[in-house]
Design an enzyme around this catalytic site. Structure first.
Site, mmCIF file in Angstrom:
data_model
loop_
_atom_site.group_PDB
_atom_site.id
_atom_site.type_symbol
_atom_site.label_atom_id
_atom_site.label_comp_id
_atom_site.label_asym_id
_atom_site.label_seq_id
_atom_site.Cartn_x
_atom_site.Cartn_y
_atom_site.Cartn_z
ATOM 1 N N ARG A 120 0.841 -1.202 0.000
ATOM 2 C CA ARG A 120 0.000 0.000 0.000
ATOM 3 C C ARG A 120 0.863 1.233 0.000
ATOM 4 O O ARG A 120 0.983 1.916 1.012
ATOM 5 C CB ARG A 120 -0.902 -0.042 1.200
ATOM 6 C CG ARG A 120 -1.867 -1.131 1.007
ATOM 7 C CD ARG A 120 -2.832 -1.167 2.076
ATOM 8 N NE ARG A 120 -4.031 -1.698 1.506
ATOM 9 C CZ ARG A 120 -5.133 -1.866 2.168
ATOM 10 N NH1 ARG A 120 -5.206 -1.491 3.409
ATOM 11 N NH2 ARG A 120 -6.162 -2.386 1.586
ATOM 12 N N GLN A 125 -0.865 2.383 -6.080
ATOM 13 C CA GLN A 125 -2.320 2.533 -5.942
ATOM 14 C C GLN A 125 -3.081 2.107 -7.199
ATOM 15 O O GLN A 125 -4.113 1.446 -7.109
ATOM 16 C CB GLN A 125 -2.668 3.983 -5.618
ATOM 17 C CG GLN A 125 -3.119 4.121 -4.196
ATOM 18 C CD GLN A 125 -3.256 5.558 -3.759
ATOM 19 O OE1 GLN A 125 -2.772 6.475 -4.420
ATOM 20 N NE2 GLN A 125 -3.917 5.760 -2.644
ATOM 21 N N ASP A 128 -3.659 -1.742 -7.558
ATOM 22 C CA ASP A 128 -4.170 -2.423 -6.373
ATOM 23 C C ASP A 128 -5.518 -3.108 -6.644
ATOM 24 O O ASP A 128 -6.570 -2.462 -6.627
ATOM 25 C CB ASP A 128 -4.289 -1.383 -5.249
ATOM 26 C CG ASP A 128 -4.633 -2.009 -3.925
ATOM 27 O OD1 ASP A 128 -5.082 -3.163 -3.905
ATOM 28 O OD2 ASP A 128 -4.463 -1.332 -2.906
ATOM 29 N N SER A 131 -8.245 -2.884 -3.770
ATOM 30 C CA SER A 131 -9.021 -1.636 -3.714
ATOM 31 C C SER A 131 -10.051 -1.587 -4.825
ATOM 32 O O SER A 131 -11.214 -1.253 -4.580
ATOM 33 C CB SER A 131 -8.102 -0.422 -3.882
ATOM 34 O OG SER A 131 -7.311 -0.254 -2.762
ATOM 35 N N TYR A 228 -3.812 -0.640 7.309
ATOM 36 C CA TYR A 228 -4.599 -1.751 7.846
ATOM 37 C C TYR A 228 -4.809 -1.615 9.353
ATOM 38 O O TYR A 228 -3.952 -1.095 10.072
ATOM 39 C CB TYR A 228 -3.867 -3.078 7.606
ATOM 40 C CG TYR A 228 -3.909 -3.562 6.187
ATOM 41 C CD1 TYR A 228 -5.104 -3.964 5.607
ATOM 42 C CD2 TYR A 228 -2.749 -3.647 5.431
ATOM 43 C CE1 TYR A 228 -5.142 -4.419 4.311
ATOM 44 C CE2 TYR A 228 -2.769 -4.108 4.121
ATOM 45 C CZ TYR A 228 -3.974 -4.495 3.567
ATOM 46 O OH TYR A 228 -4.017 -4.954 2.281
HETATM 47 P P1 NAD Z 1 -9.637 -3.679 5.152
HETATM 48 O O1 NAD Z 1 -10.417 -4.337 4.055
HETATM 49 O O2 NAD Z 1 -8.413 -4.339 5.632
HETATM 50 O O3 NAD Z 1 -10.608 -3.453 6.414
HETATM 51 C C1 NAD Z 1 -11.835 -2.766 6.275
HETATM 52 C C2 NAD Z 1 -11.988 -1.758 7.386
HETATM 53 O O4 NAD Z 1 -12.324 -2.431 8.606
HETATM 54 C C3 NAD Z 1 -10.746 -0.919 7.710
HETATM 55 O O5 NAD Z 1 -11.052 0.445 7.594
HETATM 56 C C4 NAD Z 1 -10.405 -1.313 9.145
HETATM 57 O O6 NAD Z 1 -9.817 -0.254 9.871
HETATM 58 C C5 NAD Z 1 -11.769 -1.685 9.677
HETATM 59 N N1 NAD Z 1 -11.780 -2.482 10.919
HETATM 60 C C6 NAD Z 1 -10.939 -3.482 11.298
HETATM 61 N N2 NAD Z 1 -11.292 -3.957 12.528
HETATM 62 C C7 NAD Z 1 -12.399 -3.253 12.911
HETATM 63 C C8 NAD Z 1 -13.241 -3.270 14.057
HETATM 64 N N3 NAD Z 1 -13.006 -4.108 15.072
HETATM 65 N N4 NAD Z 1 -14.272 -2.391 14.117
HETATM 66 C C9 NAD Z 1 -14.522 -1.536 13.112
HETATM 67 N N5 NAD Z 1 -13.774 -1.456 11.990
HETATM 68 C C10 NAD Z 1 -12.708 -2.305 11.899
HETATM 69 O O7 NAD Z 1 -9.277 -2.171 4.731
HETATM 70 P P2 NAD Z 1 -9.121 -1.579 3.266
HETATM 71 O O8 NAD Z 1 -10.443 -1.309 2.671
HETATM 72 O O9 NAD Z 1 -8.246 -2.454 2.503
HETATM 73 O O10 NAD Z 1 -8.433 -0.142 3.503
HETATM 74 C C11 NAD Z 1 -7.841 0.295 4.686
HETATM 75 C C12 NAD Z 1 -7.074 1.620 4.422
HETATM 76 O O11 NAD Z 1 -5.983 1.429 3.505
HETATM 77 C C13 NAD Z 1 -7.913 2.733 3.815
HETATM 78 O O12 NAD Z 1 -7.611 3.913 4.513
HETATM 79 C C14 NAD Z 1 -7.447 2.806 2.393
HETATM 80 O O13 NAD Z 1 -7.618 4.094 1.845
HETATM 81 C C15 NAD Z 1 -5.991 2.454 2.527
HETATM 82 N N6 NAD Z 1 -5.447 1.929 1.249
HETATM 83 C C16 NAD Z 1 -4.315 2.487 0.726
HETATM 84 C C17 NAD Z 1 -3.786 2.010 -0.485
HETATM 85 C C18 NAD Z 1 -2.546 2.617 -1.091
HETATM 86 O O14 NAD Z 1 -2.081 3.625 -0.605
HETATM 87 N N7 NAD Z 1 -1.991 2.032 -2.142
HETATM 88 C C19 NAD Z 1 -4.405 0.940 -1.121
HETATM 89 C C20 NAD Z 1 -5.543 0.362 -0.542
HETATM 90 C C21 NAD Z 1 -6.055 0.889 0.642
#
Ligand code: NAD
Length: 376
Positions: A120, A125, A128, A131, A228
């Site tokens: 990430r 991005q 990915d 995403s 994460y």
């Molecule tokens: P994910 O699929 O791993 O998890 C989904 C969400 O569940 C996350 O926001 C996590 O914080 C939340 N979560 C975990 N445990 C929880 C709990 N007990 N109660 C409530 N919520 C809980 O996450 P994701 O969709 O893959 O993305 C997470 C972050 O990563 C985002 O901010 C996203 O923008 C970022 N991201 C960055 C890049 C990059 O920079 N290349 C790529 C993908 C995602």
């Protein structure tokens, strides 16, 4: 350089290339060969691929002398017999669950690249797949909930009286959760959302939804490690359970998306909490495959518990095959383009590159990824 595009098997509906990315590869100087019928379930015909400049044929012909093999899901290794040694097998290879198949790819001399292990970082991005596919899944979760819910989402003022807006609660505000909030808002629902990562509070507000957060007990400051979440403390979990108990009884629709990498999904809704919701309410659990955020959720099924429908959503991106294929295919094309060496007319993957190190599973006949080597 020859790029092969496989036809997927089983329940998979997506395809790893679209005419647009075929043209892009040809523009780089590559030839593209697509397995017959590969795009059928994503509404792309063989003729469309041919018009973009690809040849279309049976698997053996497509694989012959291919330098890159593009797939959505990891194919059965036996179906790749005849592939050239050193060919880059690129797709969502699911290495955590398919270690035997990954070892077989190594034996076949393939260089397997797991796109779901893309780091990430900003540079990655556009490559990915998690995403791009989560985004569509977040949208579809809300649409599915709306179609099962026996009431309307928006407020309607009619001559026969007023229809109240649906109350939607999104738990877990990552990529899927953000899209779920945006979709529910567009449909006219009143939306609230929660997460353990403090950075999501502003994101929730910016989409016009209400943040519901545990106060007074530390969750995860900022974005979390690599974006994460990790597991929270027992104290936080107790405070979160209490918060959910107070909030959930007033909700009509709940979309849960919470995941913790490498661990079962956190349990966010117990049976007792679910029982406080009014009959006819709908929960869509996007974490179903990882064990579920909701007690009693069954992956791939809709079960009714205490009058509440709990949908164990699985691979929702597959239900939007044309769009999910297009985004997936562009992720792969962005990856290959970023590593394209114009002079050599080929993709060159340097060992020291952060992206290559994160996704390369096998090379020169061996499994080389640290996460898989320690698992062996
Ligand atoms: P994910 O699929 O791993 O998890 C989904 C969400 O569940 C996350 O926001 C996590 O914080 C939340 N979560 C975990 N445990 C929880 C709990 N007990 N109660 C409530 N919520 C809980 O996450 P994701 O969709 O893959 O993305 C997470 C972050 O990563 C985002 O901010 C996203 O923008 C970022 N991201 C960055 C890049 C990059 O920079 N290349 C790529 C993908 C995602």
């Amino acid at each position: 350089m020859k790029i092969a595009v496989l036809k997927e098997g089983g329940a998979e509906t997506r395809v790893a290339a679209i005419p647009e990315t075929v043209k892009k590869f040809i523009g780089l100087g590559a030839t593209v060969s697509v397995e017959r019928g590969a795009g059928e379930r994503a509404s792309i015909s063989d003729v469309d691929f041919e018009a973009a400049g690809a040849s279309v044929g049976p698997r053996a012909e497509v694989l012959k002398d291919a330098d890159v093999i593009l797939c959505v899901t990891g194919p059965d290794p036996a179906s790749l017999n005849g592939a050239r040694e050193g060919a880059l097998l690129t797709g969502a290879l699911d290495p955590a669950k398919r270690s035997d198949d990954i070892a077989a790819y190594a034996k076949q001399g393939l260089e397997a690249l797991a796109m779901e292990w893309m780091p990430r970082i900003t540079r990655a991005q556009s490559m990915d797949i998690l995403s791009s596919q989560s985004n569509l899944a977040g949208y579809k979760a809300v649409v599915d909930a709306a179609s099962v819910y026996g009431r309307a989402f928006p407020m309607m003022m009619t001559a026969a009286g007023t229809v109240s807006p649906a109350k939607v609660f999104v738990m877990g505000v990552g990529v899927a959760g953000l899209q779920a909030i945006a979709t529910a808002r567009r449909l006219g629902a009143q939306v609230s959302a929660t997460d353990v990562r403090s950075a999501t509070r502003e994101q929730i507000q910016s989409l016009g939804a209400k943040p519901i957060f545990v106060e007074g007990v530390a969750g995860i400051e900022g974005e979390g490690q690599g974006g994460y979440a990790s597991e929270t403390s027992p104290e936080y979990q107790a405070a979160q359970a209490e918060l959910v108990s107070c909030h959930i009884a007033k909700q009509d629709i709940v979309i849960t998306t919470a995941l913790i990498p490498g661990r079962p999904a956190p349990r966010l809704i117990s049976d007792a909490q679910l029982a406080t919701m009014r009959p006819g309410s709908v929960i869509v659990d996007l974490a179903a495959e990882a064990g579920g955020n909701v007690e009693g959720c069954v992956a791939g099924e809709a079960v009714v518990r205490n009058g509440v429908t709990v949908i164990g959503a699985v691979q929702l991106a597959r239900t939007l095959a044309a769009d999910s294929s297009a985004l997936f295919a562009r992720n792969l094309a962005n990856f290959l383009t970023a590593f394209w060496d114009k002079e050599k007319g080929a993709a060159v993957l340097p060992d020291h590159d952060e992206i290559v190190a994160a996704i390369r599973l096998t090379r020169n006949g061996a499994v080389v990824h640290e996460r898989l080597k320690t698992a062996q």
